[in-house]
Design a protein around this motif. Sequence first.
Motif, mmCIF file in Angstrom:
data_model
loop_
_atom_site.group_PDB
_atom_site.id
_atom_site.type_symbol
_atom_site.label_atom_id
_atom_site.label_comp_id
_atom_site.label_asym_id
_atom_site.label_seq_id
_atom_site.Cartn_x
_atom_site.Cartn_y
_atom_site.Cartn_z
ATOM 1 N N GLN A 55 0.830 -1.199 0.000
ATOM 2 C CA GLN A 55 0.000 0.000 0.000
ATOM 3 C C GLN A 55 0.864 1.249 0.000
ATOM 4 O O GLN A 55 1.888 1.317 0.675
ATOM 5 C CB GLN A 55 -0.911 -0.012 1.236
ATOM 6 N N PHE A 56 0.424 2.249 -0.779
ATOM 7 C CA PHE A 56 1.123 3.531 -0.832
ATOM 8 C C PHE A 56 0.415 4.557 0.038
ATOM 9 O O PHE A 56 -0.795 4.449 0.296
ATOM 10 C CB PHE A 56 1.209 4.044 -2.271
ATOM 11 N N LYS A 57 1.175 5.550 0.462
ATOM 12 C CA LYS A 57 0.643 6.575 1.351
ATOM 13 C C LYS A 57 -0.388 7.421 0.611
ATOM 14 O O LYS A 57 -0.172 7.838 -0.524
ATOM 15 C CB LYS A 57 1.788 7.449 1.869
ATOM 16 N N GLN A 58 -1.507 7.681 1.281
ATOM 17 C CA GLN A 58 -2.597 8.464 0.700
ATOM 18 C C GLN A 58 -2.451 9.941 1.058
ATOM 19 O O GLN A 58 -2.088 10.290 2.178
ATOM 20 C CB GLN A 58 -3.950 7.957 1.195
ATOM 21 N N THR A 59 -2.708 10.810 0.083
ATOM 22 C CA THR A 59 -2.729 12.253 0.308
ATOM 23 C C THR A 59 -4.034 12.810 -0.246
ATOM 24 O O THR A 59 -4.835 12.089 -0.858
ATOM 25 C CB THR A 59 -1.534 12.944 -0.378
ATOM 26 N N GLU A 60 -4.259 14.106 -0.012
ATOM 27 C CA GLU A 60 -5.484 14.721 -0.524
ATOM 28 C C GLU A 60 -5.526 14.722 -2.044
ATOM 29 O O GLU A 60 -6.591 14.703 -2.652
ATOM 30 C CB GLU A 60 -5.587 16.158 -0.010
ATOM 31 N N ALA A 102 3.042 3.246 2.634
ATOM 32 C CA ALA A 102 2.270 3.621 3.819
ATOM 33 C C ALA A 102 2.832 3.005 5.085
ATOM 34 O O ALA A 102 2.660 3.550 6.173
ATOM 35 C CB ALA A 102 0.804 3.210 3.634
ATOM 36 N N VAL A 103 3.502 1.854 4.955
ATOM 37 C CA VAL A 103 4.023 1.122 6.109
ATOM 38 C C VAL A 103 5.532 1.034 5.993
ATOM 39 O O VAL A 103 6.083 0.927 4.893
ATOM 40 C CB VAL A 103 3.401 -0.290 6.171
ATOM 41 N N SER A 125 -1.863 -5.894 6.771
ATOM 42 C CA SER A 125 -2.861 -4.888 6.377
ATOM 43 C C SER A 125 -2.566 -3.564 7.060
ATOM 44 O O SER A 125 -2.005 -3.520 8.162
ATOM 45 C CB SER A 125 -4.276 -5.345 6.734
ATOM 46 N N TYR A 126 -2.928 -2.494 6.344
ATOM 47 C CA TYR A 126 -2.881 -1.149 6.898
ATOM 48 C C TYR A 126 -4.158 -0.459 6.431
ATOM 49 O O TYR A 126 -4.288 -0.065 5.268
ATOM 50 C CB TYR A 126 -1.643 -0.391 6.427
ATOM 51 N N ASP A 127 -5.141 -0.343 7.324
ATOM 52 C CA ASP A 127 -6.460 0.197 6.991
ATOM 53 C C ASP A 127 -6.551 1.640 7.450
ATOM 54 O O ASP A 127 -6.317 1.946 8.626
ATOM 55 C CB ASP A 127 -7.560 -0.639 7.655
#
Length: 502
Positions: A71-76, A84-85, A155-157
């Motif tokens: 998972q990749f880091k979410q931005t606006e 992300a982790v 997981s990273y929720d």
Amino acid sequence: MRFYRKYKKLLWLIAIGCFSSSCGSYFSQPLDTQNARIGETTDATYRLRSLPPPIAPAHIGVYKFEDQTGQFKQTEAGSTFSNAVTQGGTTILVKALEDTNWFTIIERENLDNLLNERQIINSTRKDYAVQTNTQQQPLPSLLYAGILVEGGIVSYDTNVLTGGAGARYFGAGGSSKYRQDRVTVYLRAVSTKNGEILKTVYISKSIFSQAVDASLFRYVNFKRLLEAETGFTRNEPAQLAVKEAIEKAVEALIVEGIEVGLWFPQGGEPVASQMIENYRNEKEVAERTDVYQREFLDRRSRWRFDVGAGGTYANNDLPNPDYEYSITGGLRYNFSPFVGIYGTANKYRIKNANALNREFASTDFNLEYTVLPYEKFSPTIYAGPGINYASNFEEIDLKFQAGLSLEYLISPSFGLKVYGEYNATLSDQLDYVISGERDDQYYKFGAGINIYLGNNQAKENSPKFIKRREARELKRMNKLESQETVTSIDTLSRKRTNPINQ
């Protein structure tokens, strides 16, 4: 403007109160560069370091403990190419295993580097032996692992739980927002002898973020505009959350390994039993707690006795209905945490000003549904048939009732409630007047207390109940020890008095 001047002090007090709960973060804002420091510890770190030592450390190897979410880091603006982790899960796991002092950890993540370095050492020693005409000194053999520790971050929720509150009036106001993410790790122990998976544990950790802000936008005078804003955001570091989850997984793996005999602590069976009991109690709580940290604890016993008092309000054929008293007592039996049967005995009066004031009694039989049985506060809905009595039980009429009550548990045995109820009788003669197509009706409302009889999960998990249970268990163990001592003395006495032994 008049409102602002009148309530200026109140507005400032509200603003100060909004920040007082988090003033530590607000007044600790970094104003300069900070020096490097030793890494932070978590509660799980202290628990690992305080574990009883083992009889002998186990040799284990760790190859990889990776981020398996991808998972990749979410931005606006969307996602970025930053993960992300943390990608250093193996390093964190090795440190956690080292903190326990239960294991001898063998390097396996960069095994190629280790083997290359050993080849360089062997080559150097060989050259030195040739040059000095001496015997080459061999390197010690590499350690091998009896158990491999594997797993990963699965997981990273994000935005598992979000919310906030705010208010604004005439350009002045503030708001607070929060967000909860969640990281999950799995850890397993694998036997290198036959490849058997010996134990697997699963740990999750919530990551909390909070934002608080306040602002003021107001004309304080003609052509004079006051604009001010302040606030802060606090985000729990994801790396620390992953670290704590991994450390908790290591602790769980140690205790579950004790259960199946993989390793054993110093101090013998009493220490091992205490560690296993504490872990099972914690696991029992975790299994009845959902992802939103709500504990599904059955707080209400099967049997409940309640009493209440309040009033009635007539809805009949006479004008000017008025309020009168009502008292009630009931008994409920729960088939499940949600559904039960509920019987009540009631005494009440119905009043119409200057026309009627009559006393009645009734018995009701209801099917009751508790909406939130695992919470201290819960609405309850009930409905069913009943029997109405009047004139010293000479007049008997059927009726139906339905109601809603709100209960708050002040302890596992007692709850306070308020209730409202609608009653429809199958008679139009309660007020001695037969008129219209609709039978007489009345409303009942009041407050009362619920008394829960017998045990429930909340009682069994209360500190007072646990202390009593431990005291009873200690008393029973002392009694058994006394009986064994008496039996031993009696056996020894019989042997001494036996003529064969003389």
